[in-house]
Design a protein around this motif. Sequence first.
Motif, PDB file in Angstrom:
ATOM      1  N   LYS A 153      10.224  10.686  -4.495  1.00  0.00           N
ATOM      2  CA  LYS A 153       8.991  10.110  -4.256  1.00  0.00           C
ATOM      3  C   LYS A 153       8.797   9.406  -2.679  1.00  0.00           C
ATOM      4  N   VAL A 154       8.541   9.277  -1.855  1.00  0.00           N
ATOM      5  CA  VAL A 154       7.969   8.494  -0.834  1.00  0.00           C
ATOM      6  C   VAL A 154       6.064   8.595  -0.565  1.00  0.00           C
ATOM      7  N   GLY A 155       5.842   7.324  -0.306  1.00  0.00           N
ATOM      8  CA  GLY A 155       4.548   6.854   0.060  1.00  0.00           C
ATOM      9  C   GLY A 155       4.678   6.120   1.360  1.00  0.00           C
ATOM     10  N   ALA A 156       3.389   5.756   2.246  1.00  0.00           N
ATOM     11  CA  ALA A 156       3.588   5.205   3.705  1.00  0.00           C
ATOM     12  C   ALA A 156       2.132   5.554   3.430  1.00  0.00           C
ATOM     13  N   ALA A 157       1.968   4.333   4.585  1.00  0.00           N
ATOM     14  CA  ALA A 157       0.858   3.828   4.931  1.00  0.00           C
ATOM     15  C   ALA A 157       0.574   2.428   6.224  1.00  0.00           C
ATOM     16  N   GLY A 165      10.490   4.542   0.333  1.00  0.00           N
ATOM     17  CA  GLY A 165      11.157   5.626  -1.246  1.00  0.00           C
ATOM     18  C   GLY A 165      11.740   4.995  -2.469  1.00  0.00           C
ATOM     19  N   ASP A 166      12.016   6.527  -2.864  1.00  0.00           N
ATOM     20  CA  ASP A 166      12.568   6.133  -3.998  1.00  0.00           C
ATOM     21  C   ASP A 166      13.983   5.749  -4.533  1.00  0.00           C
ATOM     22  N   SER A 167      14.391   4.625  -3.611  1.00  0.00           N
ATOM     23  CA  SER A 167      15.902   4.131  -3.341  1.00  0.00           C
ATOM     24  C   SER A 167      16.451   2.622  -3.178  1.00  0.00           C
ATOM     25  N   GLY A 191      -0.308   3.442  23.378  1.00  0.00           N
ATOM     26  CA  GLY A 191      -0.276   3.505  24.369  1.00  0.00           C
ATOM     27  C   GLY A 191       1.608   1.646  23.944  1.00  0.00           C
ATOM     28  N   SER A 192       1.515   1.617  23.031  1.00  0.00           N
ATOM     29  CA  SER A 192       2.669   0.356  22.704  1.00  0.00           C
ATOM     30  C   SER A 192       3.196   0.220  21.762  1.00  0.00           C
ATOM     31  N   PRO A 193       4.174  -0.917  21.237  1.00  0.00           N
ATOM     32  CA  PRO A 193       5.621   0.323  20.269  1.00  0.00           C
ATOM     33  C   PRO A 193       4.236  -0.394  18.981  1.00  0.00           C
ATOM     34  N   ILE A 194       5.306   0.827  18.097  1.00  0.00           N
ATOM     35  CA  ILE A 194       4.833   1.070  16.481  1.00  0.00           C
ATOM     36  C   ILE A 194       5.371   0.592  15.804  1.00  0.00           C
ATOM     37  N   VAL A 195       5.388  -0.928  15.140  1.00  0.00           N
ATOM     38  CA  VAL A 195       6.033  -1.925  14.327  1.00  0.00           C
ATOM     39  C   VAL A 195       6.675   0.136  13.264  1.00  0.00           C
ATOM     40  N   ILE A 196       7.660  -0.455  12.981  1.00  0.00           N
ATOM     41  CA  ILE A 196       7.885   0.807  12.138  1.00  0.00           C
ATOM     42  C   ILE A 196       8.811   0.238  10.525  1.00  0.00           C
ATOM     43  N   LEU A 197       8.355  -0.115   9.651  1.00  0.00           N
ATOM     44  CA  LEU A 197       8.196  -1.072   8.182  1.00  0.00           C
ATOM     45  C   LEU A 197       9.648   0.241   7.532  1.00  0.00           C
ATOM     46  N   MET A 198      11.118   0.033   7.156  1.00  0.00           N
ATOM     47  CA  MET A 198      10.938   0.930   5.881  1.00  0.00           C
ATOM     48  C   MET A 198      11.316   0.294   4.684  1.00  0.00           C
ATOM     49  N   ALA A 199      11.671   0.718   3.706  1.00  0.00           N
ATOM     50  CA  ALA A 199      12.037   0.302   2.473  1.00  0.00           C
ATOM     51  C   ALA A 199      12.064   1.301   0.795  1.00  0.00           C
ATOM     52  N   GLY A 200      13.021   0.416   0.417  1.00  0.00           N
ATOM     53  CA  GLY A 200      13.015   1.013  -1.016  1.00  0.00           C
ATOM     54  C   GLY A 200      12.340   0.885  -1.610  1.00  0.00           C
ATOM     55  N   SER A 201      12.625   1.454  -2.836  1.00  0.00           N
ATOM     56  CA  SER A 201      11.711   0.505  -4.181  1.00  0.00           C
ATOM     57  C   SER A 201      11.777  -1.032  -4.811  1.00  0.00           C
ATOM     58  N   LYS A 202      13.027  -1.454  -4.536  1.00  0.00           N
ATOM     59  CA  LYS A 202      13.906  -2.940  -4.282  1.00  0.00           C
ATOM     60  C   LYS A 202      14.556  -3.471  -2.940  1.00  0.00           C
ATOM     61  N   GLY A 203      14.689  -4.546  -2.411  1.00  0.00           N
ATOM     62  CA  GLY A 203      15.894  -4.820  -2.210  1.00  0.00           C
ATOM     63  C   GLY A 203      15.386  -5.433  -0.512  1.00  0.00           C
ATOM     64  N   GLN A 226       0.536  -1.323  -0.180  1.00  0.00           N
ATOM     65  CA  GLN A 226      -0.210  -0.152   0.323  1.00  0.00           C
ATOM     66  C   GLN A 226       0.521   1.476  -0.075  1.00  0.00           C
ATOM     67  N   ALA A 227       1.743   0.889   0.891  1.00  0.00           N
ATOM     68  CA  ALA A 227       3.106   2.471   1.176  1.00  0.00           C
ATOM     69  C   ALA A 227       3.506   2.773  -0.828  1.00  0.00           C
ATOM     70  N   MET A 228       3.686   1.672  -1.745  1.00  0.00           N
ATOM     71  CA  MET A 228       4.449   1.057  -2.916  1.00  0.00           C
ATOM     72  C   MET A 228       3.209   2.138  -3.633  1.00  0.00           C
ATOM     73  N   ARG A 229       2.031   1.646  -3.624  1.00  0.00           N
ATOM     74  CA  ARG A 229       0.937   2.397  -4.238  1.00  0.00           C
ATOM     75  C   ARG A 229       1.069   3.651  -4.368  1.00  0.00           C
ATOM     76  N   ALA A 230       1.187   4.562  -2.635  1.00  0.00           N
ATOM     77  CA  ALA A 230       0.737   5.266  -2.564  1.00  0.00           C
ATOM     78  C   ALA A 230       1.402   6.520  -2.850  1.00  0.00           C
ATOM     79  N   LYS A 231       2.858   5.774  -2.550  1.00  0.00           N
ATOM     80  CA  LYS A 231       4.718   6.811  -3.811  1.00  0.00           C
ATOM     81  C   LYS A 231       4.050   7.233  -5.269  1.00  0.00           C
TER      82      LYS A 231
END
Length: 153
Positions: A45-49, A95-97, A119-131, A29-34
């Motif tokens: 360009k950056v996308g987030a979901a 992101g576009d990287s 009130g609880s830790p959020i999962v943070i996922l980080m990605a480029g366009s590939k890899g 979904q983040a890729m789509r938003a990008k």
Amino acid sequence: MREEIHTLKVEVFDSLDELPEDERGLIEQAMRAKGFAYAPYSNFKVGAAVLAGGIFRGSNQETAVYNGSHAERTALDGAAVADRKNRISKIAIVGDSDVPITPCGPCRQDIKEVEDLAGSPIVILMAGSKGAVWRVLGIDGLLPLAFGPANLK
Ligand SMILES: [Zn+2]
């Protein structure tokens, strides 16, 4: 005097297939938003979901005076206006990287704010366009010794 050592645990996934289904979907979904980013000045360009009882997408939206919004903020604000600000459990940022991108300082502070509300830790996922995909549990590792709502009490 004593020293404290603060560490950051990053889980590295070599492909999307290694991720749980909901997190893979959030990245997609983040890729789509990008694709809806408006970035004529940076050309980055950056996308987030955001997962908050539903998925809320965002992308960077620039202006000619360089005061645009980052993808993370537009996604987080989307959840907020749907009255889900305190129900955010995961965020994916793409992101576009060729390597995973990480949230900037102000966006880390935004994530800190909603994590404290949840009130609880959020999962943070980080990605480029590939890899690879990086996964961090909680904002503390990305924003150590943070200033937050508790400091204003
Ligand atoms: Zn940012």
